[in-house]
Scaffold this motif. Structure first.
Motif, PDB file in Angstrom:
ATOM      1  N   VAL A  49       1.097   4.907  10.032  1.00 25.90           N
ATOM      2  CA  VAL A  49       0.955   5.270   8.753  1.00 25.90           C
ATOM      3  C   VAL A  49       1.450   5.043   7.137  1.00 25.90           C
ATOM      4  O   VAL A  49       2.500   6.004   7.507  1.00 25.90           O
ATOM      5  CB  VAL A  49      -0.831   5.326   8.732  1.00 25.90           C
ATOM      6  CG1 VAL A  49      -1.338   4.756   7.103  1.00 25.90           C
ATOM      7  CG2 VAL A  49      -0.912   5.652   9.869  1.00 25.90           C
ATOM      8  N   ALA A  50       1.833   3.957   6.483  1.00 30.94           N
ATOM      9  CA  ALA A  50       2.563   3.963   5.380  1.00 30.94           C
ATOM     10  C   ALA A  50       1.832   3.710   4.268  1.00 30.94           C
ATOM     11  O   ALA A  50       1.307   3.098   3.903  1.00 30.94           O
ATOM     12  CB  ALA A  50       4.010   3.393   5.551  1.00 30.94           C
ATOM     13  N   VAL A  51       1.602   4.599   3.474  1.00 32.43           N
ATOM     14  CA  VAL A  51       0.984   4.893   2.170  1.00 32.43           C
ATOM     15  C   VAL A  51       1.450   4.238   0.991  1.00 32.43           C
ATOM     16  O   VAL A  51       2.821   5.586   0.523  1.00 32.43           O
ATOM     17  CB  VAL A  51      -0.034   6.433   2.131  1.00 32.43           C
ATOM     18  CG1 VAL A  51      -0.544   6.009   0.905  1.00 32.43           C
ATOM     19  CG2 VAL A  51      -0.842   6.421   4.046  1.00 32.43           C
ATOM     20  N   MET A  52       1.413   3.380   0.597  1.00 28.60           N
ATOM     21  CA  MET A  52       2.374   2.752  -0.979  1.00 28.60           C
ATOM     22  C   MET A  52       1.372   3.270  -1.772  1.00 28.60           C
ATOM     23  O   MET A  52       0.195   2.329  -2.342  1.00 28.60           O
ATOM     24  CB  MET A  52       1.934   1.265  -0.616  1.00 28.60           C
ATOM     25  CG  MET A  52       3.425   0.982  -0.111  1.00 28.60           C
ATOM     26  SD  MET A  52       4.285  -0.756  -0.187  1.00 28.60           S
ATOM     27  CE  MET A  52       4.974  -1.036  -1.516  1.00 28.60           C
ATOM     28  N   TYR A  53       2.114   3.652  -3.170  1.00 23.21           N
ATOM     29  CA  TYR A  53       1.399   3.627  -4.670  1.00 23.21           C
ATOM     30  C   TYR A  53       2.315   3.120  -5.486  1.00 23.21           C
ATOM     31  O   TYR A  53       3.061   3.593  -5.630  1.00 23.21           O
ATOM     32  CB  TYR A  53       1.000   4.823  -4.620  1.00 23.21           C
ATOM     33  CG  TYR A  53      -0.465   5.224  -5.817  1.00 23.21           C
ATOM     34  CD1 TYR A  53      -1.539   5.148  -5.888  1.00 23.21           C
ATOM     35  CD2 TYR A  53       0.051   5.788  -7.539  1.00 23.21           C
ATOM     36  CE1 TYR A  53      -1.967   5.138  -7.033  1.00 23.21           C
ATOM     37  CE2 TYR A  53      -0.022   5.354  -8.455  1.00 23.21           C
ATOM     38  CZ  TYR A  53      -1.567   5.219  -8.981  1.00 23.21           C
ATOM     39  OH  TYR A  53      -2.566   5.594  -9.632  1.00 23.21           O
ATOM     40  N   LEU A  54       2.014   2.098  -6.242  1.00 22.60           N
ATOM     41  CA  LEU A  54       2.025   1.234  -7.385  1.00 22.60           C
ATOM     42  C   LEU A  54       3.957   1.744  -6.766  1.00 22.60           C
ATOM     43  O   LEU A  54       5.451   1.580  -8.273  1.00 22.60           O
ATOM     44  CB  LEU A  54       2.264   2.506  -8.409  1.00 22.60           C
ATOM     45  CG  LEU A  54       1.114   2.017  -9.920  1.00 22.60           C
ATOM     46  CD1 LEU A  54       1.738   2.923 -10.529  1.00 22.60           C
ATOM     47  CD2 LEU A  54       1.491   0.954 -10.202  1.00 22.60           C
ATOM     48  N   GLY A  55       4.269   0.792  -5.723  1.00 19.49           N
ATOM     49  CA  GLY A  55       5.660   0.639  -5.303  1.00 19.49           C
ATOM     50  C   GLY A  55       6.360   0.758  -4.901  1.00 19.49           C
ATOM     51  O   GLY A  55       7.720   0.577  -4.264  1.00 19.49           O
TER      52      GLY A  55
END
Lengths: 362, 335
Positions: free
Chosen positions: B226-232
């Protein structure tokens, strides 16, 4: 967290002495369309009580939104509505447009899914919130603006005075939905209908909106009817749950009971279809419900779920099951062969219906 | 950059099917993707998770080259495709396919299902009899009857349409499938059948998958990593087990705690983190750590210094407050 001590048992006595805030009986809605008549809602009956959150659950096309709109005559002209909707002792089915207009906003208010399309882009937030108050409460402009500040504060919007001067596009999705809620509760409605209020929002924002709904129920004592397809949301905020399928109520219960012992095979299927940490563990297959929700010209004298149900037999295909108290439980189910009818206390996973093959082919 | 950058196969460990390095995509002033590095190994499912505006869909579109990156590299099976011309890109197109959220708008209404599913084969030069056979096979693989080939998309239900999209994406046997919110537009019971189908196909056909979603429950069901992204930017990356049992980044912790679980006693006894405010605009992302404006445990350093994605206790985490052994704050326990 407050769970009003109503319980499903009281619900069974529909003609009880004290009339609930909202009393719906045999609400039936059909549409005349170019392709002929379509039945959307079939003899739906329910009560909504002050200080209680009733969740109406179902997938698209089950009639949950149509039923909600029909409560205060919000449907288009090709709709035919029958049955009875009593709000505070007043009958709304067949009421005149003027009478309905007086009730909407003041007695019964709505929050819809997409706040951007429900707000007018060319007016400031303040003007739109104030408009409700000026129309329904006859307030002056300054009175209305002061009250609007209070309302925005109530729904958890920081710096309400500055926000009132902004236009909807300047707000985020979560703030817009809070503005919609502020408008809906501006006149202290006794019934608040929230139709998928968090579906367009992100989960971290959703949590805040659900807190607002919970707070309105507890602080203002409003009866909240929450329409949703999200069983996680139901588990979070509902006191009672009503499951709809193809225009009919198929199961109704207090929330814990419904999740612990679903009786209708459709409810069983829905609960098994949601992947969740504890259910799947990443290994087990998700439950599928084969087939599709039917579009009905008219409601058959049969169980509408029979074609997709693992337990259906001849009786299900030829006789409509009434919504009745389920054996060995305190809730109501419309099924001839309810799931998990076994000795009380037995809560094996086998309570859920046998596995079913595969959804839709061809 | 050229194919010389191809990574050697070390000790038989297979090269990633897809590798992106320092990927950046700006739309004018909007910094949608702002320096993302990740890779997908053969036969694995990597979930790219984030809320709206996080840039996760843009990453998917950059990988299949529906968009040109502003800077950075996309490598498919070791070949840097980010600087290839359209013509030079063509042979690589069959190694990667994409399934979109809304099958109603991603299927051509004037084409039959057979033509839609067979189109990638036609572009790759298969004869019409070969195509018909492969299309029939593929339709059966996704749980549809062969006869559906003669129908049009509008005659099908939402779930059936998404099966058609999946058949089209897999017919050319890609080594990577980018699935961008493939179940979000579907009803719960239909979502289940599409998730089951993806899991079955992935096991049978062995393709790698970048599964882009906001639905954490689906991630837990399907993903290996799992890779979690936040604002780019990436906030955290870890194997599935670790993300769900020991999330390190405060945003991952908040995200997990905010998603309601469909079980009333559990849900009502959980501590939920309600983040203040909404996701800031990617027009002017916050300085320092982009999450600091909503982070319940942010300190001064977070407002000025951008945290690198670095190894911490077996996860990759971009947070100043997480120590190298992975210990750090848990926002679910903060008052």
């Amino acid at each position: 967290m407050s769970a009003p001590a109503t319980g499903a048992a009281a619900d069974l006595l529909s003609g009880d002495a004290e009339e609930p805030l909202l009393r719906v009986r045999d609400l039936t809605v059909g549409f005349r369309t170019e392709d002929g008549p379509v039945s959307a809602v079939d003899h739906v009956s329910f009560d909504a009580r002050a200080g209680e959150l009733l969740a109406v659950v179902g997938e698209s096309g089950c009639g949950k939104s149509v039923a909600a709109m029909a409560l205060s005559g919000l449907l288009a002209r090709n709709a035919t509505v029958s049955g009875s909707v009593r709000l505070g002792g007043r009958e709304l089915v067949g009421a005149s447009p003027d009478q309905l207009r007086a009730v909407r906003g003041k007695e019964i208010a709505y929050i819809f899914q997409e706040p951007m399309t429900s707000l007018n882009p060319v007016f400031t937030v303040g003007r739109q919130v104030a408009e409700v108050l000026r129309v329904h409460e006859g307030m002056s402009r300054t009175q209305a603006l002061d009250r609007a500040v209070e309302l925005l504060d109530l729904v958890g919007i920081p710096h309400p005075r500055e926000r009132l001067r902004q236009y909807p596009h300047q707000l985020s999705g979560g703030l817009r939905q809070r503005v919609m809620i502020a408008m809906a509760v501006a006149c202290d409605p006794r019934v608040l209908v929230a139709d998928e209020p968090t579906t367009a929002l992100d989960v971290t924002v959703q949590a805040g909106i659900l807190d607002v709904l919970r707070d309105l129920r507890d602080r203002l004592g409003a009866a909240i009817v929450l329409i949703t397809h999200d069983l996680g949301v139901v588990a979070d905020v509902a006191d009672r749950v009503m499951v709809m399928y193809a225009g009919r109520v198929v199961e109704r219960s207090e929330v814990d009971e419904l999740f612990a012992r679903p009786r209708h095979h459709y409810t069983v299927g829905l609960l098994g279809a949601v992947p969740s940490a504890r259910v799947s563990g990443g290994e087990q297959r998700l439950r599928e419900i084969p087939g599709l929700v039917p579009t009905l010209e008219q409601q058959p004298d049969a169980c509408t779920f029979a074609a997709r149900c693992p337990a259906a037999d001849e009786r299900c295909r030829s006789q409509e099951p009434p919504l009745a108290p389920a054996p060995q439980s305190s809730h109501e189910v419309a099924c001839w062969h309810p799931a998990g009818t076994r000795p009380p206390g037995d809560r094996a996973p086998g309570d859920r219906a046998p596995g079913v093959a595969r959804e839709e082919s061809g | 950059m050229s194919a010389a950058l191809q990574e050697p196969v070390v000790d038989g460990a297979p090269a990633p099917v897809c590798e992106v390095v320092d990927l950046v995509k700006h739309f004018g002033p909007v910094r949608a993707v702002d320096g993302i590095s990740l890779h997908v190994d053969p036969g694995t499912v990597v979930a790219l998770v984030g809320e709206s505006g996080s840039g996760k869909s843009t990453v998917g579109r950059l990988i299949v080259r529906l968009l040109e990156p502003t800077s950075g590299t996309v490598r498919l099976n070791g070949v840097d495709v980010s600087s290839l011309t359209r013509r030079a890109m063509r042979p690589h197109r069959r190694t990667v396919s994409i399934v979109f959220q809304d099958p109603a708008s991603s299927l051509d209404p004037r084409m039959t299902v057979g033509a839609i599913v067979g189109e990638p084969l036609r572009l790759h030069g298969a004869s019409s009899s070969q195509r018909a056979e492969r299309v029939g096979e593929m339709l059966e693989k996704v749980g549809l009857r062969r006869g559906v080939a003669g129908r049009y998309a509008h005659e099908l239900s939402g779930g059936q349409r998404q099966r058609v999209s999946i058949a089209r994406a897999l017919v050319s046997r890609p080594s990577l499938l980018v699935a961008d919110e493939p179940t979000s537009a579907l009803d719960v019971s239909v979502q289940a059948s599409v998730l089951n189908l993806l899991a079955d196909l992935q096991r049978d056909l062995g393709f790698a998958c970048l599964f882009i979603t906001h639905d954490l429950a689906a991630v837990e069901y399907l993903a290996d990593e799992v890779a979690v992204m936040y604002l780019g930017k990436l906030a955290e990356r870890a194997p599935r087990e670790r993300i769900f049992t020991a999330p390190r980044h405060p945003y991952t912790q908040a995200l997990l705690s905010a998603a309601p679980v469909p079980d009333p006693p559990t849900q009502r006894s959980r501590r939920r983190v309600v983040l203040s405010g909404d996701i800031p605009s990617s027009l002017s992302p916050p300085s320092g750590c982009r999450f600091h404006t909503r982070c319940p445990v942010a300190v001064d350093r977070c407002t000025t210094e951008v945290p690198d994605l670095r190894e911490a206790g077996g996860s990759l985490v971009a947070c100043h407050l997480v120590a190298d052994d992975g210990t750090g704050p848990d926002v679910r326990r903060v008052e």
